[in-house]
Write an enzyme that holds these catalytic residues in place. Structure first.
Site, PDB file in Angstrom:
ATOM      1  CB  THR A  49      -0.890   0.027   1.256  1.00  0.00           C
ATOM      2  OG1 THR A  49      -0.066   0.299   2.388  1.00  0.00           O
ATOM      3  CG2 THR A  49      -1.606  -1.301   1.471  1.00  0.00           C
ATOM      4  CB  CYS A  50       0.361   4.861  -0.194  1.00  0.00           C
ATOM      5  SG  CYS A  50      -1.033   5.026   0.897  1.00  0.00           S
ATOM      6  CG  ASN A  51       0.948   4.985   4.771  1.00  0.00           C
ATOM      7  OD1 ASN A  51       1.758   5.806   4.367  1.00  0.00           O
ATOM      8  ND2 ASN A  51      -0.265   5.306   5.166  1.00  0.00           N
ATOM      9  NE  ARG A  52       0.561  -1.464   6.582  1.00  0.00           N
ATOM     10  CZ  ARG A  52       1.022  -1.391   7.827  1.00  0.00           C
ATOM     11  NH1 ARG A  52       1.915  -2.280   8.244  1.00  0.00           N
ATOM     12  NH2 ARG A  52       0.602  -0.457   8.646  1.00  0.00           N
ATOM     13  CG  HIS A  99       2.759  -7.074  11.784  1.00  0.00           C
ATOM     14  ND1 HIS A  99       3.011  -5.783  12.185  1.00  0.00           N
ATOM     15  CD2 HIS A  99       2.798  -7.059  10.419  1.00  0.00           C
ATOM     16  CE1 HIS A  99       3.210  -5.024  11.126  1.00  0.00           C
ATOM     17  NE2 HIS A  99       3.085  -5.771  10.032  1.00  0.00           N
ATOM     18  CD  GLU A 114      -6.402   2.831   6.771  1.00  0.00           C
ATOM     19  OE1 GLU A 114      -7.308   2.830   5.936  1.00  0.00           O
ATOM     20  OE2 GLU A 114      -5.287   2.320   6.590  1.00  0.00           O
ATOM     21  N   GLY A 189     -13.611  27.940  -5.042  1.00  0.00           N
ATOM     22  CA  GLY A 189     -12.181  27.639  -4.933  1.00  0.00           C
ATOM     23  C   GLY A 189     -11.934  26.196  -5.316  1.00  0.00           C
ATOM     24  CG  MET A 193      -9.365  21.129   2.957  1.00  0.00           C
ATOM     25  SD  MET A 193      -8.900  19.620   3.799  1.00  0.00           S
ATOM     26  CE  MET A 193      -7.760  20.252   4.996  1.00  0.00           C
TER      27      MET A 193
END
Lengths: 342, 171
Positions: A49-52, A99, A114, A189, A193
């Protein structure tokens, strides 16, 4: 026979290393096949994933397999093995099992609790299973990990509250309007965000109107992407009669919506509730509008305050979650002992 | 017998109206709680538990409209019955009847404001809650003040009687 994990994540490796070892889904098959050809693990699965990036494997000769997996990752990412080893973690059972249960439940995620990771674990498992990379041990392990994730969500408050600004904004909108399918959201705008917030609302059925004074092309692009309409800044006030939600996020150094303006809109809208989200800094909406009946104004600090409170609540649930994860790890290890005498 | 049927109809309509108004007042009260939670910007557990403002508003207005129609029908059936007993003038002087008419009229005003879209949301919800207290007062007074007693079409005021009588019918 042992269950092993070799990998890195956002806690152990900076983004520069993670991106080198981020394996896109279309390359996963080749990655696993090559590992198989080199005899790295008897059963194997890749979670990227993007984080692991983590390799889950089953092997009798654990030490040799771990070294081979490390070399393979270093080769794939074109990273020096010694440098990479500092960022990698190696977990042996039962820690590897614990884990995975924590990862699948979102306890190891950057945003605790999440849910996206559960889907990613499921996809990784289904892919490896379909490509005959898993066997009895990993099949049972990953199926149980998904059950553990569901169990935690049901029996603890780990996923109870929203923790991103966009999801909090959507939740508040739903508390005002119920379903968002009949609501119109006007975005002034086209920053990052505001785009995130409007996308979250559109995903729930809201109809977007995108307004921009300086980047009308970008407003048009965003409107096309979201299936909405781009409106010129000079004309947006004529549309206020039909609008239920306003997201103000311009770079203007002054207020662009004043109390008397909002009061007039409310009369034109027959006093229907109006949800105003001001995520601009400096603020775009006069705070006096919140005194008007049926107007609900939230600025970026209000939304961040709620997300922080919700995140603190989730973190208060972590201890309870880890107790459940430990208990489930024990159950799985008992099953493994009975099946394989490991 | 026909009079008794009329009385049952009148009572049934009025009590059904009170129940509908109770539902309207409850949903209006919850609307005010939900609305103040949203305004406070520090939403608590209540916010997550309660339905959306839109849903509460719909329950509120539907029950208010139903209650108003039933209330109006109840009052009209009562007046019709009194008229048949040739005691309409006396009944119209009865404080219960006056209070009931006033309550009904106020509900009508609230509904008219909502229907004409001059006002909605918090003000209408607050109006419903306040008028419900008036309705409760009306019910309370009904049970504590002796009503007009109709005897052979000749009404007699009975304030101060100790007989605890409600409606009496003598054919």
């Amino acid at each position: 026979m042992e269950i092993l994990v070799v990998g890195l994540n956002h806690k152990t490796a900076p983004v520069e290393v993670r991106e080198r070892l981020s394996i896109p889904s279309h390359k996963t098959g080749e990655f696993l096949r090559t590992m198989g050809e080199r005899g790295i693990f008897n059963e194997r699965l890749l979670l990227s994933t993007c984080n692991r990036t983590e390799i889950y494997g089953v092997e009798k000769q654990a030490n040799g397999a771990i070294d081979a997996a490390k070399r393979f990752l270093s080769e794939y990412g074109r990273l020096d093995l010694k440098t990479l080893e500092d960022k990698l973690y190696v977990l042996r059972q039962p820690h590897s099992v614990e884990h995975l249960f924590s990862v699948a439940s979102g306890l190891d995620s950057m945003v605790v609790g999440e849910t996206e990771i559960t889907g990613q674990v499921k996809d990784a498992y289904l892919f490896a299973q379909k490509n005959q990379q898993t066997g009895k041990v990993l099949n049972a392990l990953f199926q149980r990990s998904l059950r553990v994730a569901k169990n935690l969500r049901t029996h603890t408050g780990i996923g109870a509250k929203k923790v991103s600004v966009a999801s909090v904004a959507v939740e508040l909108a739903e508390k005002i309007f119920g379903k968002l399918e009949k609501t119109k959201v006007l975005v002034i705008g086209t920053g990052q965000m505001s785009t995130q917030v409007v996308k979250a609302m559109v995903a729930r059925g809201a109809q977007p109107l995108i307004v921009s004074s300086r980047h009308f092309d970008r407003a048009r692009e965003l409107a096309a992407e979201l299936g909405g309409e781009a409106v010129l800044y000079a004309h947006y006030e004529h549309r206020m009669k039909d609008v239920d939600i306003i997201i103000a996020a311009t770079e203007a150094p002054r207020l662009i919506i004043h109390e008397d303006q909002a009061r007039r809109w409310m009369r034109e809208r027959h006093e229907k509730p109006l949800f105003m989200i001001d995520i601009a800094v400096p603020r775009n909406i006069d705070t006096a509008v919140e005194k008007l009946d049926n107007v609900y104004l939230y600025n970026i600090d209000d939304l961040s305050g709620i997300t922080e409170k919700n995140l603190a609540f989730r973190e208060s649930q972590i201890e309870n979650c880890f107790d459940l994860v430990k208990a489930q790890t024990g159950h799985y290890m008992n099953w493994l002992c009975k099946e394989f005498g490991a | 017998m026909e009079t008794l049927t009329m009385l049952w109809l009148h009572t049934g309509l009025i009590w059904s109206a009170v129940l509908a108004m109770m539902l309207a007042a409850m949903s209006a009260g919850l609307y005010l709680v939900q609305s103040s939670q949203l305004k406070s910007k520090h939403p608590g557990k209540i916010l997550l538990t309660l339905p959306s403002l839109d849903r509460l508003d719909r329950i509120h207005i539907q029950s208010l409209t139903t209650g108003f129609v039933l209330f109006l029908a109840g009052i009209l059936s009562g007046l019709f019955w009194a008229e048949r007993k040739e005691s309409l003038n006396e009944v119209l002087k009865d404080p219960r009847a006056i209070l009931s008419l006033l309550t009904c009229a106020l509900y009508g005003v609230v509904l008219a404001f909502r229907a004409s879209a001059l006002s909605r949301g918090q003000k209408i919800a607050a109006g419903t809650v306040l008028i419900f207290f008036l309705l409760l007062a009306s019910v309370f007074i009904s049970h504590n003040i002796n009503p007009v007693i109709i005897q052979d079409g000749s009404p007699t005021r009975t304030f101060g009687d100790d007989n605890g009588a409600s409606w009496k019918f003598l054919s």
